[in-house]
Write an enzyme that holds these catalytic residues in place. Structure first.
Site, PDB file in Angstrom:
ATOM      1  N   LYS A  53     -32.571  53.727  12.847  1.00 12.28           N
ATOM      2  CA  LYS A  53     -32.566  52.358  14.534  1.00 12.28           C
ATOM      3  C   LYS A  53     -33.763  53.077  15.089  1.00 12.28           C
ATOM      4  CE  LYS A  53     -28.103  51.367  15.149  1.00 12.28           C
ATOM      5  NZ  LYS A  53     -26.005  51.639  15.375  1.00 12.28           N
ATOM      6  N   GLN A  97     -22.934  54.440  20.174  1.00  9.47           N
ATOM      7  CA  GLN A  97     -22.953  54.478  18.497  1.00  9.47           C
ATOM      8  C   GLN A  97     -21.222  54.288  18.279  1.00  9.47           C
ATOM      9  OE1 GLN A  97     -25.123  53.375  16.193  1.00  9.47           O
ATOM     10  NE2 GLN A  97     -23.080  53.949  14.619  1.00  9.47           N
ATOM     11  N   ASP A 120     -25.563  45.367  21.257  1.00  7.33           N
ATOM     12  CA  ASP A 120     -24.673  44.870  19.957  1.00  7.33           C
ATOM     13  C   ASP A 120     -23.971  43.887  19.846  1.00  7.33           C
ATOM     14  OD1 ASP A 120     -24.866  47.109  18.007  1.00  7.33           O
ATOM     15  OD2 ASP A 120     -23.455  48.688  19.214  1.00  7.33           O
TER      16      ASP A 120
HETATM   17  N1  GUN Z   1     -21.438  51.844  13.999  1.00  4.75           N
HETATM   18  C1  GUN Z   1     -20.854  50.728  12.986  1.00  4.75           C
HETATM   19  N2  GUN Z   1     -21.307  50.102  13.196  1.00  4.75           N
HETATM   20  C2  GUN Z   1     -22.014  49.771  14.268  1.00  4.75           C
HETATM   21  C3  GUN Z   1     -22.841  49.409  15.235  1.00  4.75           C
HETATM   22  O1  GUN Z   1     -23.417  47.803  15.372  1.00  4.75           O
HETATM   23  N3  GUN Z   1     -23.102  49.550  16.823  1.00  4.75           N
HETATM   24  C4  GUN Z   1     -22.891  50.110  16.899  1.00  4.75           C
HETATM   25  N4  GUN Z   1     -23.055  50.794  17.882  1.00  4.75           N
HETATM   26  N5  GUN Z   1     -22.242  51.206  15.894  1.00  4.75           N
HETATM   27  C5  GUN Z   1     -21.800  50.963  15.142  1.00  4.75           C
END
Ligand code: GUN
Length: 287
Positions: A53, A97, A120
């Site tokens: 990211k 995350q 998100d």
């Molecule tokens: N863990 C797995 N997929 C995601 C996501 O799309 N966003 C976040 N914050 N954590 C994750």
């Protein structure tokens, strides 16, 4: 049957090129979108996701801020950080995350993020807006799937869409986006009776269950569009999805690869949401 490969790597690259230009024009006005990425603990998969990211942000000119907290971080500490990020004008988007360590209350942590910075789209405010058909931020993975389908020129209206998996991150929001796009939607899960025959009804089959190569050709109708959201590691160390690509690709009219299908799309939508958040915040400042 020859299938069309739904190439998320290629589409996400095109999206990133367009976003880079958009960020450049913001920069000319002295505005730089900022994304805070919070990671708690030492989960190796999360570490890879967070690194990716950050790399994506760099590629398009978004400023990223990493907050790596130790496993033993208390809830008070984590909520305190989120409060500070909510107030920080340099931060347009906040991403915690997942998963976070067990002693932290995930729902509480998500609710603490300002819904205006919830790139998100996990906050109940945003899931509510999604439910009533006016999403502010699109949930990253499901929105990435919709983009991939749209880019391939696949019409969703009136199609039977079967979503396998009912998670808050993928299955549930995916079914909502498909419903709003006028598909007839069925959501299947671990308690579904006769999953195979349910899947065989699908014109569009979307699988997010986290079981390596689980969906084989006998689950798939001839000519179906198959979207694999899974990302699993096989015993030999290779990455694989929830769909057995080799057998299913012989029946599908279109199918996503793993890796290089849905994954890059999720990442591209996160960038899109961060730029959208930045534009929203900028407007708020001007008004
Ligand atoms: N863990 C797995 N997929 C995601 C996501 O799309 N966003 C976040 N914050 N954590 C994750």
């Amino acid at each position: 049957m020859t299938y069309k490969l739904l190439d998320g790597k290629d589409l996400s690259k095109r999206m990133k090129q367009a976003m880079k230009l958009e960020v450049q024009s913001l920069a000319e006005a002295g505005i730089v979108p900022g994304l805070a990425v919070v990671i708690v603990g030492n989960d190796p998969a999360s570490r890879i996701y967070v690194n990716n990211k950050k790399k994506d942000c760099e590629e398009v000119g978004i400023r990223s801020f990493e907050y790596a907290l130790p496993e033993e971080t208390s809830e008070v500490q984590l909520l305190g950080l989120i409060d500070a990020l909510n107030q920080d004008p340099a931060i347009d988007g906040i991403l915690v995350q997942l998963p976070i360590p067990k002693h932290l209350d995930e729902a509480k942590v998500i609710r603490r993020i300002s819904h205006e910075k919830d790139v998100d789209a996990f906050h109940p405010y945003n899931t509510g807006e999604l439910m009533i058909g006016r999403p502010v931020f699109a949930p990253c993975t499901p929105a990435g799937v919709m983009e991939l389908i749209k880019d391939a020129g696949i019409d969703v209206t009136g199609k039977n869409c079967v979503v396998v998996g009912r998670s808050n991150i993928v299955g549930k929001p995916m079914s909502m986006l498909m419903l709003h796009a006028n598909a007839t939607v069925t959501v299947c899960h671990s308690k579904t009776k006769d999953l195979k025959s349910a899947c065989r009804q699908a014109d569009i089959l979307i699988v997010a269950i986290g079981k390596a190569d689980f969906i084989t050709a006998d689950y798939v109708k001839e000519g179906a569009v198959v979207i694999d959201v899974g990302m699993n590691r096989r015993d030999d160390g290779k990455l694989t999805g929830d769909v057995d690509f080799e057998s299913v690709s012989k029946k599908a009219s279109a199918i996503t690869p793993v890796p290089g299908g849905v994954g890059p799309m999720t990442r591209a939508i996160l960038l899109k949401n961060t730029i959208k958040a930045c534009n929203m915040h900028k407007k708020n400042m001007l008004s």
